[in-house]
Design a protein around this motif. Structure first.
Motif, short mmCIF file in Angstrom:
data_model
loop_
_atom_site.label_atom_id
_atom_site.label_comp_id
_atom_site.label_asym_id
_atom_site.label_seq_id
_atom_site.Cartn_x
_atom_site.Cartn_y
_atom_site.Cartn_z
N TYR A 255 -9.89 5.68 -1.00
CA TYR A 255 -8.54 6.08 -1.42
C TYR A 255 -8.44 7.60 -1.48
CZ TYR A 255 -4.03 5.14 -3.68
OH TYR A 255 -2.69 5.03 -3.97
N VAL A 256 -9.48 8.28 -1.94
CA VAL A 256 -9.46 9.75 -1.98
C VAL A 256 -9.27 10.31 -0.58
CG1 VAL A 256 -10.82 11.81 -2.49
CG2 VAL A 256 -10.82 9.89 -4.10
N ARG A 257 -10.05 9.82 0.37
CA ARG A 257 -9.91 10.29 1.76
C ARG A 257 -8.51 9.96 2.30
NH1 ARG A 257 -15.04 7.96 1.69
NH2 ARG A 257 -14.29 6.09 2.79
N SER A 258 -8.03 8.77 1.97
CA SER A 258 -6.70 8.36 2.40
C SER A 258 -5.63 9.30 1.87
CB SER A 258 -6.43 6.93 1.93
OG SER A 258 -5.10 6.53 2.20
N GLN A 259 -5.78 9.72 0.61
CA GLN A 259 -4.75 10.56 0.01
C GLN A 259 -4.71 11.96 0.63
OE1 GLN A 259 -2.59 9.09 -1.77
NE2 GLN A 259 -1.33 10.85 -2.33
N PHE A 260 -5.88 12.48 1.03
CA PHE A 260 -5.88 13.74 1.76
C PHE A 260 -5.11 13.59 3.07
CE2 PHE A 260 -9.50 15.13 -0.93
CZ PHE A 260 -9.07 16.41 -1.22
N ALA B 47 -3.80 4.98 6.21
CA ALA B 47 -3.83 3.53 6.06
C ALA B 47 -5.16 2.95 6.52
CB ALA B 47 -2.68 2.91 6.85
N GLN B 48 -5.76 3.56 7.53
CA GLN B 48 -7.07 3.09 7.99
C GLN B 48 -8.16 3.39 6.97
OE1 GLN B 48 -7.45 5.13 11.74
NE2 GLN B 48 -6.04 3.76 12.80
N GLU B 49 -8.06 4.54 6.31
CA GLU B 49 -9.05 4.88 5.29
C GLU B 49 -8.95 3.92 4.10
OE1 GLU B 49 -11.50 6.81 5.23
OE2 GLU B 49 -11.20 8.41 6.69
N SER B 50 -7.73 3.62 3.67
CA SER B 50 -7.55 2.71 2.54
C SER B 50 -6.28 1.91 2.75
CB SER B 50 -7.47 3.47 1.21
OG SER B 50 -7.18 2.57 0.16
N ASN C 200 -3.45 1.98 -0.27
CA ASN C 200 -2.65 3.16 -0.62
C ASN C 200 -1.18 2.85 -0.34
OD1 ASN C 200 -1.36 5.65 -0.81
ND2 ASN C 200 -3.09 6.78 0.03
N PRO C 201 -0.40 2.47 -1.36
CA PRO C 201 0.99 2.06 -1.10
C PRO C 201 1.89 3.19 -0.67
CG PRO C 201 0.58 2.14 -3.47
CD PRO C 201 -0.74 2.37 -2.79
N LEU C 202 1.65 4.40 -1.17
CA LEU C 202 2.50 5.53 -0.81
C LEU C 202 2.35 5.87 0.66
CD1 LEU C 202 4.50 7.64 -1.79
CD2 LEU C 202 2.56 9.09 -2.44
N ALA C 203 1.13 5.83 1.17
CA ALA C 203 0.91 6.11 2.60
C ALA C 203 1.62 5.07 3.45
CB ALA C 203 -0.58 6.13 2.90
N ALA C 204 1.55 3.80 3.03
CA ALA C 204 2.23 2.74 3.79
C ALA C 204 3.74 2.94 3.78
CB ALA C 204 1.87 1.39 3.18
N LEU C 205 4.29 3.33 2.65
CA LEU C 205 5.73 3.52 2.54
C LEU C 205 6.21 4.69 3.40
CD1 LEU C 205 8.45 2.89 1.04
CD2 LEU C 205 7.76 4.68 -0.59
N VAL C 206 5.53 5.82 3.32
CA VAL C 206 6.00 7.01 4.05
C VAL C 206 5.80 6.82 5.55
CG1 VAL C 206 5.70 9.50 4.32
CG2 VAL C 206 5.73 8.49 2.05
N LEU C 207 4.79 6.07 5.96
CA LEU C 207 4.67 5.74 7.38
C LEU C 207 5.91 4.99 7.85
CD1 LEU C 207 3.20 5.59 10.06
CD2 LEU C 207 1.93 3.60 9.19
N ALA C 208 6.41 4.08 7.04
CA ALA C 208 7.65 3.36 7.40
C ALA C 208 8.82 4.33 7.50
CB ALA C 208 7.94 2.28 6.36
#
Length: 349
Positions: free
Chosen positions: A249-254, A286-289, A292-300
């Motif tokens: 999740y840390v890597r995903s958030q970066f 998304a691949q890292e974690s 991570n809901p925020l990453a999924a949302l902003v990708l949309a």
């Protein structure tokens, strides 16, 4: 020298008697291979292979008396001395007080050495070196890494409700320190004072025989320490059962912040190239974690801006499911889902 130094620190971290509440998958103590890997990823992302954040920060400590632990002119010496003092203190209350004092010192040190806050640049280790900038994720990871290095149990959590009760969509990151004795405190370098009382966090709690990310509300004692985390069902979870964001999740958030802040990308004004860059980083997030809901949302959001409406609709549903599983669906997510479902219904007519 770098390899030997990293190996030495890894061995020291492995000798800790208090394993991180987040588990070994979230251990990234200062100087460890996991921490250096975060630096290297930042260097690759910004084309700055010579940055070496760890060496830069240590040198800045040595030349900045205001950042130092009194009596210790080098960072390695100060960290080793504080680690020894914490290990030697047998009285639980005094050890907890020393842990708080250590957190306050490190909070001050990070703010002195990296003085500028920047939403657009501060999440990269390389930009701390180049411009003296930090942001909530970077500063929280650095604080947690330094605390882990001295033998303290620390990690990071996402904030969804601040100290005033104002809600955001996981808009902030904070360091969490588990005190000797089992209570937690929040350490936030975005504030002039080290210890904060944010009202909502995203952490890992026991669920279904394992752990899952959940939106929780900390319950505070009069001294500002957390005695329990209340999950969406109303269950009070003791700190000992709570874990921080894991390494994935840390890597995903970066990667998330790289996607959010890509020039010409999601934050706009957008260009096709900028949106492509945002999408690439967000897909890496998304691949890292996958949690991570925020990453999924902003990708949309990005796919919608790109006109990829079928992909955006499906991605909004995935994002909403992640929020729902974590126990809280923000208003913006509900609105996006309503758009996606409305579009789907139109397509079916």
């Amino acid at each position: 020298m770098r390899v030997m130094r990293s190996l030495t620190v890894v061995l020291l971290v492995g000798a800790l008697t208090n394993a991180s509440a987040a588990g070994p998958d979230a251990a990234y103590a200062w100087g460890s291979e996991a921490f250096v890997a975060l630096e290297r990823t930042s260097e690759a992302a910004t084309n700055a292979p010579q940055a070496d954040f760890t060496a830069w920060f240590s040198a800045a400590y040595a030349r900045t008396p205001a950042a130092r632990l009194p009596g210790w002119p080098t960072l390695d010496g100060a960290l080793s001395a504080r680690r020894a003092a914490l290990a030697a203190e047998r009285d639980l209350a005094r050890r907890a007080a020393l842990a708080r004092e250590t957190a306050a010192w490190l909070h001050h040190t990070v703010k002195v050495i990296i003085p500028k806050f920047s939403l657009t640049q501060g999440f990269e280790f390389t930009n701390a070196v180049r411009y003296g900038t930090r942001q909530c994720l970077l500063q929280s990871v650095v604080l947690a890494a330094l605390m882990q290095r001295v033998g303290l149990d620390a990690g990071i959590a996402m904030v969804w409700k601040n100290e005033r009760g104002q809600e955001s969509n996981l808009g902030h990151v904070v360091t969490v320190l588990r005190l000797p004795g089992g209570r937690d405190v929040l350490v936030d370098a975005s504030d002039p004072q080290p210890f904060m009382r944010h009202q909502g966090l995203l952490v890992r709690v026991p669920r279904g025989g394992g752990h899952a990310y959940r939106f929780v509300a900390p319950r505070y004692a009069s001294d500002g320490s957390i005695t329990a985390y209340v999950d969406p069902s109303g269950r009070a979870v003791p700190p000992a059962q709570v874990g921080w964001l894991d390494g994935a999740y840390v890597r995903s958030q970066f990667e998330y912040y790289r996607g959010e802040r890509a020039p010409g990308g999601f934050m706009g004004p957008s260009t096709p190239a900028g949106l492509n860059a945002s999408a690439q980083h967000l897909r890496r997030a998304a691949q890292e974690s996958a949690q991570n809901p925020l990453a999924a949302l902003v990708l949309a959001h990005v796919e919608r801006k790109q006109g990829q409406l079928v992909a955006a609709r499906a991605q909004y549903v995935r994002a909403a499911n992640l929020y729902r599983a974590a126990g809280h669906v923000p208003a913006g997510v509900r609105a996006a889902l309503a758009w996606a479902q409305g579009q789907t219904q139109e397509q079916g007519q």
